[in-house]
Design an enzyme around this catalytic site. Structure first.
Site, PDB file in Angstrom:
ATOM      1  CG  ASP A 104       8.152  -0.924   8.967  1.00 51.96           C
ATOM      2  OD1 ASP A 104       6.917  -0.797   8.853  1.00 51.96           O
ATOM      3  OD2 ASP A 104       8.929  -0.931   7.985  1.00 51.96           O
TER       4      ASP A 104
ATOM      5  CG  ASN B 185       3.094   6.472   8.360  1.00 49.04           C
ATOM      6  OD1 ASN B 185       3.681   6.358   9.437  1.00 49.04           O
ATOM      7  ND2 ASN B 185       3.426   5.737   7.307  1.00 49.04           N
TER       8      ASN B 185
END
Ligand code: IPE
Ligand code: IPE
Ligand code: MG
Length: 246
Positions: free
Chosen positions: A21, A69
């Site tokens: 991330d 996502n």
């Protein structure tokens, strides 16, 4: 600085999972668009994969794209899918050189045809490699995985293939995308976020967690060593007392 020699090769995580991330924030810090961060992140992927293979880690699972996502702006989703295709083409030789088998988990039917095709091709070309299994979590969500497993199990019950009484942890495990992988021993998340974001909820039941503020494009071998050293200093009790472990 941590040296490779400081890592105990007899106490490596059998399964290391990483939530990669911070690409977007990294790009923003450089005054660049998010895509630049994703592109830079691929270098960290290559380094991490090669380092894990070199150390002797048998299973590495990378969270590359979540079911959530898909809700990002279309332009970013397209960028990520194109980067996936490009990386698969480019990294095939890295996988072969390091004897790494590519595997994937997630709802792959949602991937664009070209990405899906490229993925299956690399999986097929590397299927005999034995040194390490690299699993890419793509269009992956742990809840979606559980729903799909439950549906399949229900179908089998309905068709008398399995009895409801026989359902146990092993049967559930066998119906997850990760059926051929051991439980996660160590989970790393970069970028300072302390959450799981729908990743391997069942499989991390007893994983050791390691959070670092480092943004994914800045993640280097040293950071990986740091996480493994931290893992090796921990006592994993699995519900028992410390005395029982010793
Ligand atoms: C991780 O970086 C890559 C994916 C989730 C695909 P992000 O894109 O989430 O970057 P941040 O968290 O916005 O910085
Ligand atoms: C988790 O990162 C998914 C991947 C790393 C692929 P996100 O950036 O999507 O997570 P949240 O939404 O901030 O929790
Ligand atoms: Mg993020």
């Amino acid at each position: 600085m941590i040296l490779e020699e400081q890592i105990n090769k007899d106490n490596l995580p059998k399964h290391l999972a990483i939530i990669m991330d911070g690409n977007g924030r990294w790009a923003k810090q450089q005054g660049m668009i998010r895509a630049f961060g994703h592109e830079k992140g691929t270098k960290s992927v290559r380094e991490t994969v090669e380092c894990c293979a070199k150390l002797g880690i048998e299973n590495l699972t990378l969270y590359a794209f979540s079911t959530e996502n898909w809700n990002r702006p279309k332009l970013e989703v397209d960028t990520l899918m194109n980067l996936l295709i490009k990386s698969l083409k480019k990294e095939l030789k890295t996988l072969q050189k390091n004897e790494i088998r590519l595997n994937s988990i997630g709802n792959l039917s949602l991937l664009p045809t070209s990405a899906h095709k490229e993925l299956l091709e690399v999986i097929n070309k590397t299927k005999e490699n034995k040194r390490m299994t690299l699993t890419l979590a793509l269009s992956y969500g742990s809840r979606e995985e559980l729903v799909s497993a439950i549906k399949t199990i229900c179908d089998k019950v309905k068709n008398n293939i399995i009895s409801p009484e026989s359902i146990d942890e092993t049967i559930i495990n066998q119906h997850l995308y990760t059926h051929n992988l051991p439980d996660v021993d160590l989970l790393i998340r970069t970028s300072g976020e302390h959450r799981i974001s729908n990743f391997l909820l069942w499989q991390i039941a007893y994983a050791e967690l390691f959070f670092t503020d480092v943004l994914w494009p800045d993640f280097r071998e040293q950071h990986l060593y740091e996480a493994i050293i931290s893992y090796q200093k921990r006592e994993r009790r699995f519900g028992k007392t410390s005395e029982q472990i010793k």
